[in-house]
Design a protein around this motif. Structure first.
Motif, mmCIF file in Angstrom:
data_model
loop_
_atom_site.group_PDB
_atom_site.id
_atom_site.type_symbol
_atom_site.label_atom_id
_atom_site.label_comp_id
_atom_site.label_asym_id
_atom_site.label_seq_id
_atom_site.Cartn_x
_atom_site.Cartn_y
_atom_site.Cartn_z
ATOM 1 N N ASN A 195 38.281 48.558 40.232
ATOM 2 C CA ASN A 195 38.855 47.290 39.768
ATOM 3 C C ASN A 195 38.977 47.250 38.249
ATOM 4 N N ARG A 198 39.782 44.759 49.522
ATOM 5 C CA ARG A 198 39.082 44.405 50.765
ATOM 6 C C ARG A 198 37.682 43.965 50.354
ATOM 7 N N LYS A 253 45.825 40.904 41.496
ATOM 8 C CA LYS A 253 44.577 41.012 42.262
ATOM 9 C C LYS A 253 43.355 40.787 41.382
ATOM 10 N N HIS A 270 36.489 35.266 42.228
ATOM 11 C CA HIS A 270 35.250 35.745 42.851
ATOM 12 C C HIS A 270 34.088 35.674 41.861
ATOM 13 N N ILE A 285 27.969 40.063 43.608
ATOM 14 C CA ILE A 285 29.189 40.011 42.794
ATOM 15 C C ILE A 285 28.846 39.741 41.324
ATOM 16 N N LYS A 295 33.023 43.498 33.997
ATOM 17 C CA LYS A 295 34.015 42.841 34.857
ATOM 18 C C LYS A 295 34.798 41.744 34.148
ATOM 19 N N ARG A 354 38.869 40.429 34.458
ATOM 20 C CA ARG A 354 38.926 39.385 35.487
ATOM 21 C C ARG A 354 39.271 38.013 34.913
#
Ligand code: CS2
Length: 497
Positions: free
Chosen positions: A194, A234, A298, A306, A377, A384, A388
């Motif tokens: 990611n 997923r 995404k 998330h 998460i 991240k 994000r």
């Protein structure tokens, strides 16, 4: 109970899917680095469908664990077989799951035990694709810029030790050197992590490392190997002991490490492969010329919300994502975050209806059968947040738009870093930059106001880049951190709507 094993396949209950190709004839065309639950619930499953559809036996997988031996220890006695359980809820809310035994994972190598075996596997004539799911921190890069950190101790070690690397860039570059010297075909390096422009990021890192080893090697890689960008999607929560027990009971044999996933799956890959590829369309993959718009969509919509849910939920003492989604104020916040602040930063894409995408995402996050832990998460926030949330913040600031909800999500991360939630439960900060982050927080903590603390904290360039010098960002994050500290998560949400 006997162990899951090729000999047991004929006796499995008839509703359980299983390999229908001659496993013993499979060759290892794919070497996968980071053979964790995500790979086993995503790429390997798509690859399994391609094998069934094509019967092309060049495309088995050898997995590599860069750190722990646990996956190898669980799967070797099973000859690489494992079960995928796709879980969601039936109309009456009861959990349901479809099981499939997956067969294309031929072996798992544990890099620290035998680095030579990993180098030789990548340098094997059968290998054509090296794919990766090693998480963000496996790239040893600066999260804000994407550049390889040459001062990282693992990278410095690997530049000096071609025969026994420890990091992904070390294994990949030294193994490519072996291929080049032996006159073997080049390979495709396929990042499925990611990261923004994951293939381009990977390319930059590999070439920067190779330059340190040998300029000609760098040029050979640049000319012959390819680095397609890809978007993978997923939700794959960590397997629990309950999952093991329940799944083994249904199989009638013991599976030491099944993997759990949601039914939803997307994989968009740029069609640039150096030495061939399986036809993964059989498993739902889509080949495109440019994956970047899909990745951005995404990373910002799925992963951005998330992470927001994870920090707000975890601090409010909500253990799982579906429980967090059951709180009306949080659900409303996530919906509004996507609709009002994230979606408007995305370019129009043919065939993508953003309202439908958002609605489906709310449904995916609400899946009660996944039990996806908010604290899972919440890990590795420093790696991240840039792709994000902060990219979206930058785009909105540049356009003069509000960042109110994004700033609450960022403030929730800072709040989470204090290491104790609102119920008083202590959590460990799992993050490769944990020490630097807590040192920064401690130093910032001596300053007087929340504004000053946030100004100091967001000066941490590896995460925030230049954003720390942006007064609109600092004020908005400080405003929300103040509310979170005074009134808690629900109070801060109430103040917003
Ligand atoms: C999650 C992702 O753990 C995390 O950080 O946001 O693993 C997420 O579940 C997947 O990217 C969904 O595709």
């Amino acid at each position: 109970m006997p162990r899951l094993h090729p000999d047991a396949l004929p006796r499995l209950p008839s509703d359980i899917a299983r390999p229908r190709y001659p496993r013993e004839a499979l060759r290892a065309g794919i070497v996968h680095l980071g053979v964790g639950a995500f790979h086993r619930a995503h790429l390997a499953v798509v690859n399994e469908a391609a094998l069934h559809a094509s019967g092309d036996l060049r495309w088995g997988t050898v997995g590599v664990s860069l750190r722990a031996a646990d996956t190898r220890d669980a799967l070797r006695p099973q000859s690489g077989l494992y079960t995928l359980a796709l879980r969601d809820a039936a109309d009456d809310g009861s959990p349901r799951e479809a099981l499939q035994v997956v067969g294309n994972l031929l072996d798992v190598l544990v890099a620290p035990e035998d680095p030579q075996a990993v180098l030789e596997r990548i340098a094997h004539p059968d290998a054509r694709i090296v794919s990766l799911t090693i998480t963000e921190k496996g790239y040893h890069h600066d999260p804000a810029t994407g550049a390889l950190r040459l001062d990282d101790p693992g990278i410095a070690h690997d530049i000096a030790h071609p025969e026994a690397p420890r990091t992904m860039p070390g294994f990949v570059v030294h193994a490519l050197n072996l291929r080049r010297r032996r006159g073997l075909e080049p390979v495709t390096l396929l990042s499925c992590d990611n990261l923004p422009a994951n293939g381009d990021t990977m390319r930059g890192i590999v070439l920067a490392f190779a330059q340190e080893v040998d300029g000609e090697l760098r040029d050979w890689i640049d000319t012959h190997c390819t680095f397609p960008n890809s978007m993978v999607d997923r939700i794959v929560p960590r397997t629990t002991d309950d999952d093991r027990t329940r799944i083994s009971a249904r199989l009638g044999v013991d599976d030491a490490w099944p993997v759990i996933g949601e039914p939803f799956l997307e994989w968009v890959v740029e069609d640039r492969f150096a030495s061939g590829r399986p036809d993964w369309t059989a498993g739902g993959a889509r080949f495109v010329d440019h994956a970047e718009p899909f990745e951005r969509l995404k990373l910002r919509m799925v992963n951005g919300s998330h992470s927001a849910l994870a920090y707000l939920g975890a601090m409010a003492g909500l253990r799982t994502v579906d429980r967090a989604m059951n709180e009306p104020a949080l659900r409303h916040f996530i919906d509004a975050l996507m609709r009002e602040e994230i979606a408007p930063t995305l370019p129009a894409m043919q065939g993508i209806d953003l309202d439908a995408y958002r609605a489906r995402l709310l449904q995916r996050f609400s899946n009660p059968a996944l039990q996806h832990q908010t604290k899972q998460i919440a890990m590795d926030g420093s790696q991240k947040l840039p792709q994000r949330l902060l990219g979206t913040v930058r785009d909105r600031l540049a356009a003069g738009l509000s960042i109110d909800r994004l700033a609450l999500a960022v403030a929730a991360w800072v709040h989470y870093l204090r290491g104790v939630d609102e119920t008083g439960a202590v959590h460990e900060i799992q993050d490769p930059l944990a020490i630097a982050l807590s040192a920064r927080l401690a130093q910032a903590g001596t300053a007087a106001s929340v504004q000053e603390r946030v100004a100091f904290f967001t000066g941490f360039a590896p995460v925030f880049g230049e954003l720390g010098g942006e007064p609109r960002f600092v004020s908005a994050v400080a405003h929300h951190l103040g509310l979170l500290e005074e009134r808690g998560v629900m109070g801060a949400l109430a103040a917003m709507s």
